[in-house]
Design a protein around this motif. Sequence first.
Motif, PDB file in Angstrom:
ATOM      1  N   ALA A  97       0.975  -1.099  -0.198  1.00 28.44           N
ATOM      2  CA  ALA A  97      -0.114  -0.254  -0.442  1.00 28.44           C
ATOM      3  C   ALA A  97       0.978   1.442  -0.092  1.00 28.44           C
ATOM      4  CB  ALA A  97      -0.954   0.301   1.342  1.00 28.44           C
ATOM      5  N   ALA A  98       1.115   1.927  -1.178  1.00 35.54           N
ATOM      6  CA  ALA A  98       1.503   3.034  -0.789  1.00 35.54           C
ATOM      7  C   ALA A  98       0.973   4.703  -1.251  1.00 35.54           C
ATOM      8  CB  ALA A  98       2.465   3.463  -2.519  1.00 35.54           C
ATOM      9  N   VAL A  99       0.876   5.030   0.666  1.00 32.03           N
ATOM     10  CA  VAL A  99      -0.552   5.680   0.425  1.00 32.03           C
ATOM     11  C   VAL A  99       0.074   7.076   0.669  1.00 32.03           C
ATOM     12  CG1 VAL A  99      -1.634   6.684   2.536  1.00 32.03           C
ATOM     13  CG2 VAL A  99      -1.148   4.174   2.137  1.00 32.03           C
ATOM     14  N   HIS A 100      -0.533   7.950  -0.186  1.00 30.80           N
ATOM     15  CA  HIS A 100      -0.151   9.783   0.271  1.00 30.80           C
ATOM     16  C   HIS A 100      -1.512  10.467   0.526  1.00 30.80           C
ATOM     17  CE1 HIS A 100      -1.773   9.511  -4.040  1.00 30.80           C
ATOM     18  NE2 HIS A 100      -2.695  10.889  -3.784  1.00 30.80           N
ATOM     19  N   GLY A 101      -1.061  11.254   1.434  1.00 28.35           N
ATOM     20  CA  GLY A 101      -3.039  12.224   1.518  1.00 28.35           C
ATOM     21  C   GLY A 101      -3.568  11.554   2.691  1.00 28.35           C
ATOM     22  N   HIS A 102      -4.492  11.454   2.475  1.00 33.35           N
ATOM     23  CA  HIS A 102      -5.433  10.532   3.498  1.00 33.35           C
ATOM     24  C   HIS A 102      -5.774   9.214   3.084  1.00 33.35           C
ATOM     25  CE1 HIS A 102      -6.694  14.579   4.078  1.00 33.35           C
ATOM     26  NE2 HIS A 102      -7.693  14.894   2.710  1.00 33.35           N
ATOM     27  N   CYS A 103      -6.195   8.652   4.625  1.00 37.26           N
ATOM     28  CA  CYS A 103      -5.723   7.846   4.864  1.00 37.26           C
ATOM     29  C   CYS A 103      -6.451   7.058   6.036  1.00 37.26           C
ATOM     30  CB  CYS A 103      -4.886   6.553   4.842  1.00 37.26           C
ATOM     31  SG  CYS A 103      -4.757   4.719   4.784  1.00 37.26           S
ATOM     32  N   SER A 120       4.047   8.237   2.340  1.00 40.42           N
ATOM     33  CA  SER A 120       4.672   9.596   1.979  1.00 40.42           C
ATOM     34  C   SER A 120       4.720  10.709   2.878  1.00 40.42           C
ATOM     35  CB  SER A 120       3.614  10.613   0.806  1.00 40.42           C
ATOM     36  OG  SER A 120       3.784  12.192   0.147  1.00 40.42           O
ATOM     37  N   ASP A 121       5.580  11.870   3.165  1.00 38.69           N
ATOM     38  CA  ASP A 121       5.215  12.083   4.510  1.00 38.69           C
ATOM     39  C   ASP A 121       4.413  13.289   4.046  1.00 38.69           C
ATOM     40  OD1 ASP A 121       6.206  14.376   1.975  1.00 38.69           O
ATOM     41  OD2 ASP A 121       8.332  14.792   2.845  1.00 38.69           O
ATOM     42  N   ASN A 122       3.574  13.380   2.867  1.00 40.18           N
ATOM     43  CA  ASN A 122       1.996  14.168   3.077  1.00 40.18           C
ATOM     44  C   ASN A 122       1.044  13.361   4.180  1.00 40.18           C
ATOM     45  OD1 ASN A 122       1.178  12.892   1.400  1.00 40.18           O
ATOM     46  ND2 ASN A 122       1.069  14.915  -0.081  1.00 40.18           N
ATOM     47  N   ALA A 123       1.432  11.939   3.692  1.00 37.96           N
ATOM     48  CA  ALA A 123       0.839  10.857   4.098  1.00 37.96           C
ATOM     49  C   ALA A 123      -0.504  10.878   5.802  1.00 37.96           C
ATOM     50  CB  ALA A 123       1.048   9.346   4.927  1.00 37.96           C
ATOM     51  N   ARG A 124      -1.443  11.184   5.990  1.00 36.09           N
ATOM     52  CA  ARG A 124      -2.216  11.203   7.392  1.00 36.09           C
ATOM     53  C   ARG A 124      -3.193   9.634   7.589  1.00 36.09           C
ATOM     54  NH1 ARG A 124       1.530  14.327   7.365  1.00 36.09           N
ATOM     55  NH2 ARG A 124       1.714  16.420   7.698  1.00 36.09           N
ATOM     56  N   PHE A 125      -2.877   9.351   8.635  1.00 34.03           N
ATOM     57  CA  PHE A 125      -3.552   7.942   8.753  1.00 34.03           C
ATOM     58  C   PHE A 125      -4.773   7.786  10.024  1.00 34.03           C
ATOM     59  CE2 PHE A 125       0.596   6.956   7.481  1.00 34.03           C
ATOM     60  CZ  PHE A 125       0.144   6.046   6.065  1.00 34.03           C
ATOM     61  N   GLU A 175       5.843   1.501   6.963  1.00 36.23           N
ATOM     62  CA  GLU A 175       7.329   0.654   7.048  1.00 36.23           C
ATOM     63  C   GLU A 175       8.572   1.664   7.347  1.00 36.23           C
ATOM     64  OE1 GLU A 175       8.364  -2.396   7.955  1.00 36.23           O
ATOM     65  OE2 GLU A 175       6.405  -1.888   8.380  1.00 36.23           O
ATOM     66  N   PHE A 176       7.760   2.876   6.786  1.00 33.46           N
ATOM     67  CA  PHE A 176       8.672   3.838   6.132  1.00 33.46           C
ATOM     68  C   PHE A 176       8.050   5.121   5.296  1.00 33.46           C
ATOM     69  CE2 PHE A 176      10.321   0.797   2.755  1.00 33.46           C
ATOM     70  CZ  PHE A 176      10.418   1.386   1.488  1.00 33.46           C
ATOM     71  N   LEU A 177       8.503   6.932   5.380  1.00 35.06           N
ATOM     72  CA  LEU A 177       8.333   7.536   4.665  1.00 35.06           C
ATOM     73  C   LEU A 177       8.842   7.832   3.585  1.00 35.06           C
ATOM     74  CD1 LEU A 177       9.928  10.622   6.013  1.00 35.06           C
ATOM     75  CD2 LEU A 177       8.083  10.070   7.876  1.00 35.06           C
ATOM     76  N   ILE A 178       8.419   8.628   2.670  1.00 29.80           N
ATOM     77  CA  ILE A 178       9.213   9.231   1.171  1.00 29.80           C
ATOM     78  C   ILE A 178       9.051  10.212   1.356  1.00 29.80           C
ATOM     79  CG2 ILE A 178       9.672   8.248  -1.114  1.00 29.80           C
ATOM     80  CD1 ILE A 178       8.575   5.793  -0.443  1.00 29.80           C
ATOM     81  N   ALA A 179       9.555  11.528   0.850  1.00 23.63           N
ATOM     82  CA  ALA A 179       9.233  12.756   0.765  1.00 23.63           C
ATOM     83  C   ALA A 179       8.288  12.813  -0.951  1.00 23.63           C
ATOM     84  CB  ALA A 179      10.791  13.019   0.391  1.00 23.63           C
ATOM     85  N   ASP A 180       7.739  13.344  -0.576  1.00 21.96           N
ATOM     86  CA  ASP A 180       6.072  13.403  -1.506  1.00 21.96           C
ATOM     87  C   ASP A 180       7.125  13.599  -3.283  1.00 21.96           C
ATOM     88  OD1 ASP A 180       3.677  13.056  -2.071  1.00 21.96           O
ATOM     89  OD2 ASP A 180       3.978  15.288  -2.747  1.00 21.96           O
ATOM     90  N   SER A 182       9.226  12.454  -4.310  1.00 18.76           N
ATOM     91  CA  SER A 182      10.114  11.259  -5.200  1.00 18.76           C
ATOM     92  C   SER A 182       9.386  10.140  -4.609  1.00 18.76           C
ATOM     93  CB  SER A 182      11.792  11.064  -4.134  1.00 18.76           C
ATOM     94  OG  SER A 182      11.574  11.187  -2.942  1.00 18.76           O
ATOM     95  N   PHE A 183       7.963  10.804  -4.729  1.00 18.92           N
ATOM     96  CA  PHE A 183       7.584   9.386  -3.805  1.00 18.92           C
ATOM     97  C   PHE A 183       7.244   8.460  -5.250  1.00 18.92           C
ATOM     98  CE2 PHE A 183       2.963   7.777  -2.485  1.00 18.92           C
ATOM     99  CZ  PHE A 183       3.321   6.958  -1.602  1.00 18.92           C
ATOM    100  N   ASP A 184       6.768   8.558  -5.997  1.00 19.05           N
ATOM    101  CA  ASP A 184       6.613   8.081  -7.560  1.00 19.05           C
ATOM    102  C   ASP A 184       7.775   7.381  -7.959  1.00 19.05           C
ATOM    103  OD1 ASP A 184       4.110   8.862  -7.471  1.00 19.05           O
ATOM    104  OD2 ASP A 184       4.352   9.958  -9.799  1.00 19.05           O
ATOM    105  N   GLU A 185       9.280   7.347  -8.012  1.00 21.30           N
ATOM    106  CA  GLU A 185      10.304   6.814  -7.995  1.00 21.30           C
ATOM    107  C   GLU A 185      10.498   6.302  -7.063  1.00 21.30           C
ATOM    108  OE1 GLU A 185      14.777   8.424  -8.659  1.00 21.30           O
ATOM    109  OE2 GLU A 185      13.416   9.633  -8.651  1.00 21.30           O
ATOM    110  N   GLU A 186      10.393   6.513  -5.744  1.00 21.15           N
ATOM    111  CA  GLU A 186      10.504   5.303  -4.993  1.00 21.15           C
ATOM    112  C   GLU A 186       9.894   4.231  -5.232  1.00 21.15           C
ATOM    113  OE1 GLU A 186      13.473   5.863  -2.546  1.00 21.15           O
ATOM    114  OE2 GLU A 186      13.996   7.332  -3.960  1.00 21.15           O
ATOM    115  N   VAL A 187       8.365   4.295  -4.430  1.00 20.00           N
ATOM    116  CA  VAL A 187       8.098   3.322  -4.773  1.00 20.00           C
ATOM    117  C   VAL A 187       7.903   2.584  -6.096  1.00 20.00           C
ATOM    118  CG1 VAL A 187       5.256   3.058  -4.975  1.00 20.00           C
ATOM    119  CG2 VAL A 187       5.924   4.761  -3.520  1.00 20.00           C
ATOM    120  N   SER A 188       8.294   3.204  -7.235  1.00 20.95           N
ATOM    121  CA  SER A 188       8.472   2.326  -9.051  1.00 20.95           C
ATOM    122  C   SER A 188       9.758   1.121  -8.399  1.00 20.95           C
ATOM    123  CB  SER A 188       8.542   3.205  -9.641  1.00 20.95           C
ATOM    124  OG  SER A 188       9.275   2.350 -10.591  1.00 20.95           O
TER     125      SER A 188
END
Length: 254
Positions: A97-103, A120-125, A175-180, A182-188
């Motif tokens: 699950a690659a989560v950005h924004g609302h979850c 993503s560093d902008n994710a909220r849970f 598991e870890f956060l990713i700068a928004d 570079s999110f697409d690149e890191e998830v890929s």
Amino acid sequence: MDALVYREDHDGWTTLWLNRPEKLNALTTAMFTELRKHIEALAGDDSVRCVVLRGAGRCFSAGHDLTDISAGETSPAPGWHSQTLRLLERLPQPVIAAVHGHCYTGALEVALACDFIVASDNARFGDTHAKWALTPVWGMSQRLPRRVGLATAKRLMFTCDIIDAAEAVRIGLAEFLIADGSFDEEVSGLATRIATNSSFSHQAVKGLLDATEGSSIDAGLHWEVMESAGTGPDMQERIATFSGRGKGSESHAS
């Protein structure tokens, strides 16, 4: 694109996109119907070695559509949504699950049915069932405490607090956060690294973990030995490829 959930294939891995961005990907029975069809197709697709679940637009998903709930949303059968997420959880491929924004709430239940979450560093849970006088029926009461521990799950469920990505990582939800940026690149890159490894091993490991969850270590060790899937059909090829690249090196240990 009209599809509420659409599939995007890459080299050895696939993205499933929740695709209702104008409604923040709020989850409906119609969306679950399309998600389930994709899950069923992926279960028998040996060409796919990793699956990533994402949300189109501004966020992963704001959760179960409250308008549908208040209108008395029906499902094809009792427990059908929960069964759909169990099918997702039991896919032979690793599922991220690659989560950005609302979850939130229902969306978190969907994310928890994946093998792990990256944020993503902008994710909220958050779990807001209690805010709306609802109770979980998609798996929150079972998966959240298994992921973060019983007391932490109770705190999140009782307070309905929204936590950020850093806190989600701290408590083991993500598991870890990713700068928004570079999110697409890191998830890929993450999905590609997983897809490079043996799908036979991935399936065997998922089966072992699912079968022995909650067992004593002795029972689990016994199961691991007695129910071993053995070696995969590409083992010799993989070792030969590695040995060929590694000529002259002192070690070929696994």
